[in-house]
Design an enzyme around this catalytic site. Structure first.
Site, short mmCIF file in Angstrom:
data_model
loop_
_atom_site.label_atom_id
_atom_site.label_comp_id
_atom_site.label_asym_id
_atom_site.label_seq_id
_atom_site.Cartn_x
_atom_site.Cartn_y
_atom_site.Cartn_z
N LYS A 251 0.86 -1.20 0.00
CA LYS A 251 0.00 0.00 0.00
C LYS A 251 0.89 1.24 0.00
O LYS A 251 0.62 2.21 -0.69
CB LYS A 251 -0.85 0.03 1.28
CG LYS A 251 -1.97 -1.01 1.27
CD LYS A 251 -2.57 -1.24 2.65
CE LYS A 251 -3.36 -2.54 2.63
NZ LYS A 251 -3.46 -3.23 3.89
N ARG A 252 1.94 1.17 0.81
CA ARG A 252 2.87 2.29 0.99
C ARG A 252 3.44 2.83 -0.34
O ARG A 252 3.64 4.03 -0.50
CB ARG A 252 4.00 1.76 1.88
CG ARG A 252 4.98 2.69 2.45
CD ARG A 252 5.93 1.93 3.40
NE ARG A 252 6.20 0.55 2.99
CZ ARG A 252 7.08 0.19 2.07
NH1 ARG A 252 7.79 1.08 1.43
NH2 ARG A 252 7.26 -1.10 1.79
#
Ligand code: GLU
Length: 303
Positions: A251-252
């Protein structure tokens, strides 16, 4: 003994294609072994998880063709189970309150002669609060706004032995636990490690199929199981899906989400087939390459 595994995502954002890959690996294993795959929502950390992400997660996984028995266990609905386990560990004397902040741990590591990086405070705790006398612990717990519970690894292993876990072939695996990990926090109650161990035991999980990024946590989980008298599942850690720069999807770093693929018109069957059989753990598409994705995975049977 029934074979039961689980896919246990945390709703901290939309599922990306790497999460989809992990879910499919778990389901594939279950199908090959006539096992049941449960879905568990790991949402104890209310500072990071959001209910709308949990809803989106179910939708995305269904779109990908996955199914699971109901009811789905949501960790946020079972906090008393985890508190109970934490109390037992406290009564056994294997956890202690830690009042350090990330900053104070960094300073302590510096003082000890290291040159800590930011992330070292999370992975190299020097044991500062391990020997605070009980009366002092109690005074500080009553007055300080925040503290964490840490597992005293030396005490715990002296009590129940070094943790040994087993892989799918039944081969014993031993890893060193590098420091006294956090297993409870004043703000979110318990940490991931304790909740996962309690749930795996309560849900009768016989096989844990998960990404290799969690392999380093397995010795911690095994130690907690030994302390709490739980049986140990067998563990299978699969490689993670990577992008063309060799990074794990996350996600980062803004990896492609399953919902964006759905909105783009990707065919879930073709995506599934591609992830399990065609991509060799590589997601080669970069941001904006929608046309290439559709060319490879678009819906030929759209009527
Ligand atoms: N909730 C964890 C995650 O999303 C997975 C836990 C596990 O499979 O043990 O990374």
């Amino acid at each position: 003994m029934p074979c039961i595994t689980r896919f246990a995502p945390s709703p901290t954002g939309l599922l990306h294609v790497g999460n989809g890959y992990a879910a499919l690996r778990c389901k594939q294993w279950a199908e090959q072994h006539r096992a049941t795959m449960l879905l568990r929502i790991e949402d104890i950390d209310h500072t990071r998880c959001q209910p709308h992400f949990a809803d989106a997660m179910l939708e995305d996984l269904q779109w990908l063709g996955l199914s699971w028995p109901e009811p789905v266990r949501k960790q946020s609905e079972h906090l008393a189970d985890y508190q109970h386990a934490l109390t037992r560990l406290r009564q056994m004397g294997v956890i202690y309150p830690c009042f350090c902040t990330r900053k104070s741990i960094q300073l302590e590591l510096l003082r000890m002669g290291g040159a800590p990086h930011r992330e070292d405070a999370a992975s190299h705790y020097p044991g500062t609060c391990r020997h605070i006398p009980v009366t002092e612990q109690e005074r500080r717990m009553a007055t300080e706004s925040s503290f964490a519970w840490r597992l005293d690894i030396n005490r715990a292993t002296a009590m129940v032995g070094e943790p040994v876990w087993f892989d799918e072939q039944g081969t014993p695996q031993r890893d060193t636990i590098p420091h006294d990990v956090v297993i409870g926090r004043k703000d979110i109650g318990v940490s991931y490690h304790l909740a996962v161990v309690v749930d795996d035991a309560l849900q009768g999980i016989s096989h844990v199929i998960r990404g290799e990024d969690l392999k380093e946590s397995t010795a911690i989980h095994r130690l907690l199981q030994q302390l709490l008298g739980y049986p140990s599942p067998l563990y299978i850690h699969h490689p993670l899906l990577k992008n063309s720069a060799g990074e794990r999807l996350a996600k980062r770093i803004g990896s492609t989400t399953l919902s964006s693929l759905r909105n783009m018109g990707v065919c879930p069957q073709r995506l599934r087939h591609y992830l399990l059989d065609g991509c060799d753990q590589l997601w080669p598409f970069n941001e904006g390459e929608d046309a290439a994705i559709i060319a490879m995975l678009g819906t030929p049977d759209k009527r």
